[in-house]
Design an enzyme around this catalytic site. Structure first.
Site, PDB file in Angstrom:
ATOM      1  N   SER A   1      41.108  77.019  55.677  1.00  0.00           N
ATOM      2  CA  SER A   1      41.777  75.737  55.887  1.00  0.00           C
ATOM      3  C   SER A   1      43.125  75.836  56.582  1.00  0.00           C
ATOM      4  O   SER A   1      43.548  74.887  57.223  1.00  0.00           O
ATOM      5  CB  SER A   1      41.944  75.015  54.552  1.00  0.00           C
ATOM      6  OG  SER A   1      42.552  75.858  53.602  1.00  0.00           O
TER       7      SER A   1
ATOM      8  N   HIS B   1      35.528  72.405  54.360  1.00  0.00           N
ATOM      9  CA  HIS B   1      35.994  71.958  55.679  1.00  0.00           C
ATOM     10  C   HIS B   1      34.868  71.954  56.717  1.00  0.00           C
ATOM     11  O   HIS B   1      35.117  71.642  57.885  1.00  0.00           O
ATOM     12  CB  HIS B   1      37.125  72.858  56.186  1.00  0.00           C
ATOM     13  CG  HIS B   1      38.453  72.514  55.597  1.00  0.00           C
ATOM     14  ND1 HIS B   1      39.164  71.393  55.961  1.00  0.00           N
ATOM     15  CD2 HIS B   1      39.195  73.119  54.645  1.00  0.00           C
ATOM     16  CE1 HIS B   1      40.294  71.341  55.273  1.00  0.00           C
ATOM     17  NE2 HIS B   1      40.338  72.372  54.475  1.00  0.00           N
TER      18      HIS B   1
ATOM     19  N   LYS C   1      36.616  65.185  52.001  1.00  0.00           N
ATOM     20  CA  LYS C   1      37.018  65.441  53.392  1.00  0.00           C
ATOM     21  C   LYS C   1      36.117  64.627  54.339  1.00  0.00           C
ATOM     22  O   LYS C   1      36.208  63.413  54.346  1.00  0.00           O
ATOM     23  CB  LYS C   1      37.013  66.946  53.651  1.00  0.00           C
ATOM     24  CG  LYS C   1      38.166  67.596  52.851  1.00  0.00           C
ATOM     25  CD  LYS C   1      38.384  69.068  53.090  1.00  0.00           C
ATOM     26  CE  LYS C   1      39.655  69.495  52.371  1.00  0.00           C
ATOM     27  NZ  LYS C   1      39.486  70.615  51.463  1.00  0.00           N
TER      28      LYS C   1
HETATM   29  C1  LIG Z   1      39.896  70.968  50.059  1.00  0.00           C
HETATM   30  C2  LIG Z   1      39.278  72.177  49.540  1.00  0.00           C
HETATM   31  C3  LIG Z   1      38.969  72.309  48.184  1.00  0.00           C
HETATM   32  C4  LIG Z   1      39.361  71.272  47.169  1.00  0.00           C
HETATM   33  O1  LIG Z   1      38.536  70.157  47.265  1.00  0.00           O
HETATM   34  P1  LIG Z   1      38.836  68.913  46.312  1.00  0.00           P
HETATM   35  O2  LIG Z   1      37.535  68.224  46.203  1.00  0.00           O
HETATM   36  O3  LIG Z   1      39.906  68.117  46.998  1.00  0.00           O
HETATM   37  O4  LIG Z   1      39.321  69.458  45.011  1.00  0.00           O
HETATM   38  C5  LIG Z   1      38.317  73.444  47.763  1.00  0.00           C
HETATM   39  N1  LIG Z   1      38.001  74.431  48.633  1.00  0.00           N
HETATM   40  C6  LIG Z   1      38.305  74.352  49.936  1.00  0.00           C
HETATM   41  C7  LIG Z   1      37.920  75.467  50.855  1.00  0.00           C
HETATM   42  C8  LIG Z   1      38.971  73.230  50.430  1.00  0.00           C
HETATM   43  O5  LIG Z   1      39.281  73.163  51.721  1.00  0.00           O
END
Ligand SMILES: *Cc1c(COP(=O)(O)O)cnc(C)c1O
Length: 409
Positions: free
Chosen positions: A185, A213, A244
């Protein structure tokens, strides 16, 4: 004692402030979108370059309508965890739909992907087992691994020879699990999944991918990293978020082999001891998956906008990390420079966020932008022009910001 804690926290916070490391939350007063209003900026129309809203679904009318209908039909909350009286048909429908979309055997929903990663390792592994984790994996994976008693191995981001060494060293363990983000990320680079799967197969290890992502964004029909490489059957555990590309509200999941999912329903603590998702959210997420699955046109548009932004910034001499993902990090190295660029861009009504230690390595500060399919050609050109001006107005012209930071591949 109480006074002492208050003073310590005030001091610690002051220190962050003087080092310009304090996170300031921007208050948004419009729906989430590529163009938003910020409370601090009054009525100005702000170009948003930092949401995980890759397909522009966060305020899509089809999702809003599905959520409304879900509220009318199912009510507001479940007031229970799943195993007491918190399992609604909408949860099972979404779990089945995710399995169908991701081509896995079964899926279990969590309140977030953070919770999914926090609960998974402890439920599946103990001291007889081992976890091998990429150094750039998400914080929730790091915390989840800390919560379990398995032996821990770490390899430098995408360094496949270090991974192989860890596989050799952990060979005597009962179960060995290799864990990677599909897309990292902070850097926007992708995991080398073909080699990871080859090595895991050779050493008899399992593979877990956190595709938060990537789901909705890459691979055929947006099915993510395993699908991009046609490796769906080699990945044992797939985690991801609904927060996301898939609408951006909240919720997470673990998808994969049916025995694993069934066991998580018995033992994953954030699943057992935290409230189930709002059914209306599940209805909107079902609509989001339908849209994402058929959004090749949006993904093409997203790829074109991303390519133009990366090229434009590179042409100006900025160091842009990653290759083709809509995460577009501009490495400045110096944290203060990242903050100054962000402040300058906000003065031009463009919202970007500077990241520095401890979110990224010390001395590797950056502006991380995220492109959306909903960004127009003009939006992207405006951002490039703003970065060009930043070279003149921010702390003198320094086109080679971050040039001395080692390249992440
Ligand atoms: C955003 C993200 C998370 C967390 O996701 P949420 O549903 O917001 O808790 C976990 N792992 C990765 C790789 C992320 O990019």
């Amino acid at each position: 004692m109480r006074q002492q804690l208050r003073e310590r926290l005030r001091d610690d916070r002051d220190k962050l402030m003087s080092r310009k490391l304090l996170k300031v939350e921007q208050e948004i007063s419009s729906p989430q979108s590529t163009h938003i209003r910020l409370r601090a900026m009054g009525e100005r129309n702000i170009l948003n370059m930092c949401a995980n809203n890759y397909l522009g679904l966060a305020n899509h009318q089809v999702l809003v309508r599905a959520a409304h209908e879900g509220l009318e039909r199912h009510g507001f909350g479940m007031s229970s965890v799943r195993f007491i009286c918190g399992t609604h048909s909408a949860h099972r429908a979404l779990e089945r739909r995710l399995s169908d979309y991701l081509r896995t055997e079964d899926t279990i929903l969590f309140g977030s992907c953070f919770d999914a990663n926090a609960g998974l390792f402890e439920a599946l592994l103990d001291a007889k087992d081992a976890v091998i984790s990429d150094s750039l994996n998400h914080a929730s994976i790091i915390d989840g691994v800390r919560l379990c008693k398995a032996k821990r191995f770490r390899y430098t981001n995408n360094d496949m020879s270090e991974l192989e060494r860890a596989l050799r060293e952990s060979h005597h363990c009962r179960t060995v699990l290799v864990v990677t983000d599909g897309v990292f990320s902070m850097d926007g680079n992708a995991a080398n999944l073909p080699v990871i799967c080859d090595l895991a197969k050779h050493y008899g290890a399992l593979v877990m991918v956190d595709d938060s992502h990537a789901v909705g964004v890459i691979g055929p029909s947006g099915r993510g990293t395993p699908a991009r490489h046609a490796l769906e059957d080699q990945v044992d555990i797939l985690t991801g978020t609904l927060g996301k590309a898939l609408g951006g509200a909240s919720g997470g999941y673990v998808s994969g082999r049916s025995e694993i999912i069934a066991w998580l329903r018995q033992r994953a603590r954030p699943y057992l001891f935290s409230n189930s998702l709002m059914p209306a959210l599940c209805e909107a997420s079902l609509a989001a998956i339908d849209l994402a699955e058929n959004a090749d046109d949006l993904r093409q548009q997203l790829a074109a906008r991303t390519c133009r932004l990366r090229q434009g910034l590179s042409d100006l001499g900025f160091r842009v990390s990653g290759s083709d993902h809509p995460i577009v990090p501009v490495i400045t190295g110096d944290a203060a420079v990242a903050v100054q660029i962000a402040d300058f861009l906000l003065s031009l009504d463009i919202l970007v966020v500077p990241f520095s230690y401890p979110v990224v390595a010390e001395g590797a500060a950056r502006i991380r932008m995220q492109v959306s399919a909903a960004h127009s050609v003009e939006d992207i050109e405006r951002v490039i022009a703003a970065f060009r001006s930043a070279q003149t107005y921010v702390d003198g012209a320094r086109p080679a910001w971050g040039a001395d930071i080692p390249q992440i591949v």
